[in-house]
Enzyme design. Structure first.
Site, PDB file in Angstrom:
ATOM      1  N   LYS A   1       0.796  -1.224   0.000  1.00  0.00           N
ATOM      2  CA  LYS A   1       0.000   0.000   0.000  1.00  0.00           C
ATOM      3  C   LYS A   1       0.833   1.281   0.000  1.00  0.00           C
ATOM      4  CE  LYS A   1      -4.074  -1.715  -0.303  1.00  0.00           C
ATOM      5  NZ  LYS A   1      -4.900  -1.421  -1.488  1.00  0.00           N
TER       6      LYS A   1
ATOM      7  N   SER B   1      -2.472 -13.015   3.637  1.00  0.00           N
ATOM      8  CA  SER B   1      -2.841 -12.798   2.235  1.00  0.00           C
ATOM      9  C   SER B   1      -1.729 -13.297   1.313  1.00  0.00           C
ATOM     10  CB  SER B   1      -3.193 -11.327   1.958  1.00  0.00           C
ATOM     11  OG  SER B   1      -2.071 -10.492   2.077  1.00  0.00           O
TER      12      SER B   1
HETATM   13  N1  PMP Z   1      -2.994  -8.072   1.485  1.00  0.00           N
HETATM   14  C1  PMP Z   1      -2.965  -7.144   2.444  1.00  0.00           C
HETATM   15  C2  PMP Z   1      -2.301  -7.466   3.749  1.00  0.00           C
HETATM   16  C3  PMP Z   1      -3.549  -5.896   2.231  1.00  0.00           C
HETATM   17  O1  PMP Z   1      -3.526  -4.950   3.200  1.00  0.00           O
HETATM   18  C4  PMP Z   1      -4.184  -5.645   1.003  1.00  0.00           C
HETATM   19  C5  PMP Z   1      -4.892  -4.350   0.789  1.00  0.00           C
HETATM   20  N2  PMP Z   1      -6.244  -4.395   1.234  1.00  0.00           N
HETATM   21  C6  PMP Z   1      -4.209  -6.649   0.015  1.00  0.00           C
HETATM   22  C7  PMP Z   1      -3.583  -7.842   0.307  1.00  0.00           C
HETATM   23  C8  PMP Z   1      -4.932  -6.502  -1.289  1.00  0.00           C
HETATM   24  O2  PMP Z   1      -4.458  -5.502  -2.142  1.00  0.00           O
HETATM   25  P1  PMP Z   1      -5.469  -4.708  -3.075  1.00  0.00           P
HETATM   26  O3  PMP Z   1      -6.260  -3.790  -2.199  1.00  0.00           O
HETATM   27  O4  PMP Z   1      -4.588  -3.977  -4.023  1.00  0.00           O
HETATM   28  O5  PMP Z   1      -6.356  -5.696  -3.755  1.00  0.00           O
END
Ligand code: PMP
Length: 324
Positions: free
Chosen positions: A44, A272
């Protein structure tokens, strides 16, 4: 890559390493972009820097202006670093239940954190953010779930970095979806150069992105953090035109994989990333087995952040003790 000294931490955003996932098939390698190498330790930071710079360039924000964002996590940290370095004020509206670690980091970076009642959910935080912005002279609510600048940040940085590191030899892009900025941005860049690349969105079991492609999936709670949705209508950046498939990964598989990645491959990544790794390896196995036709035998994925931010949730404990 060696580089000389730079003037600001903001200049260290991006250009993260791309590292092979050792457990993936020999014949179809999986490469993961390690986003914890960013200064705020997550993917981010890219949108934090890009959104603030663009808003200033377009004249929508001036020095001393305020960024107000409803966010519970990494986006706040990314925006706070950019605001700090670009002489902007930052206010984040966070529902009470969210982890105190991330709120502590936002405050440390000079941002103001406003809490809203847990029962008002993210909708309540969005409403409050708008009220705060309306009450200030020069304030913008970027709204990462609906802002095309989120996708553009990845189309301009993450996508080209992956594509160039692999000399254009990308067969599939398999990336976790929260706002979907990362997936859609990377996919758009790669598809423009190689239209047959297979694009897969990874979501937790219980999330409902798959419904956007017509699949009948059940909605349920999940513990994987940062990806998935219960409110498809809020995810304006998910683009069915570029996504070929939504692949669901369960909490247990993601948790096993993030622990395996640490134990066997030396990665300190969070849930994630565990989910992305499981998804990318499954797609690589299908390519190896001849079940999926792609232009190149290589799969690209993204590991969005590190496990350190989730130690208090027992991410390295037993599955049963792991907390949302
Ligand atoms: N993994 C984590 C730990 C995140 O903070 C985010 C952002 N919400 C994502 C994955 C996914 O990224 P995006 O918002 O670009 O889909």
């Amino acid at each position: 890559m060696t580089r000389g000294p730079v003037e600001s931490v903001l200049e260290t955003v991006g250009n993260t390493p791309l590292v092979r996932v050792e457990a993936a098939p020999e014949e179809v390698p999986v490469y993961a972009k390690l986003e914890s190498f960013n200064p705020g330790a997550s993917v981010k930071d890219r949108i934090g820097a890009y959104i603030c710079e663009q808003l200033i360039e377009r004249g929508e924000l001036e020095e001393g202006g305020t960024i107000v964002e409803p966010t519970a996590g990494n986006t706040g940290i990314g925006l706070a670093i950019a605001a700090n370095q670009l002489d902007l004020e930052a206010v984040f509206v966070v529902p009470e239940r969210f982890s105190v670690e991330k709120q502590t980091l936002m405050r440390a970076l000079g941002a103001e954190v406003v809490n809203t009642p847990t029962e008002d959910a993210m909708g309540g935080a969005i409403e409050r953010a708008r009220e705060i912005a309306d009450g200030r002279e020069d304030a913008v609510v970027p709204q990462q779930f609906a802002n095309p600048l989120n996708v553009e940040a990845h189309e301009r940085t993450t996508g080209p970095e992956i594509y160039d590191a692999l000399d254009g030899e990308v067969g599939a892009v398999v990336v976790g979806c929260g706002t979907c900025g990362t997936l859609v941005g990377v996919a758009r860049y790669v598809l423009e150069r190689e239209p047959d690349v297979h694009v897969v969105a990874v979501e937790p079991e219980g999330s409902v992105f798959a419904r956007a492609l017509g699949a009948d999936v059940d909605e349920d709670e999940y513990t994987i953090e940062g990806i998935g949705t219960h409110e498809l209508e809020r995810n304006e950046l998910f683009d069915p035109e570029v996504v070929d498939e939504v692949l669901q990964v369960g909490d247990r598989a993601a948790h096993d994989e993030l622990q395996r990645l640490a134990r066997e491959e030396g990665h300190l990544v969070a849930s994630s990333s565990g989910a992305a790794s499981v998804g990318a390896r499954r797609v690589a196995e299908r390519i190896r087995d001849g079940d999926l036709d792609v232009p190149h035998d290589a799969v690209a994925t993204v590991f969005p952040d590190s496990s350190e931010r989730y130690l208090s949730k027992h991410i390295y404990g037993d599955f049963e003790d792991w907390q949302p």
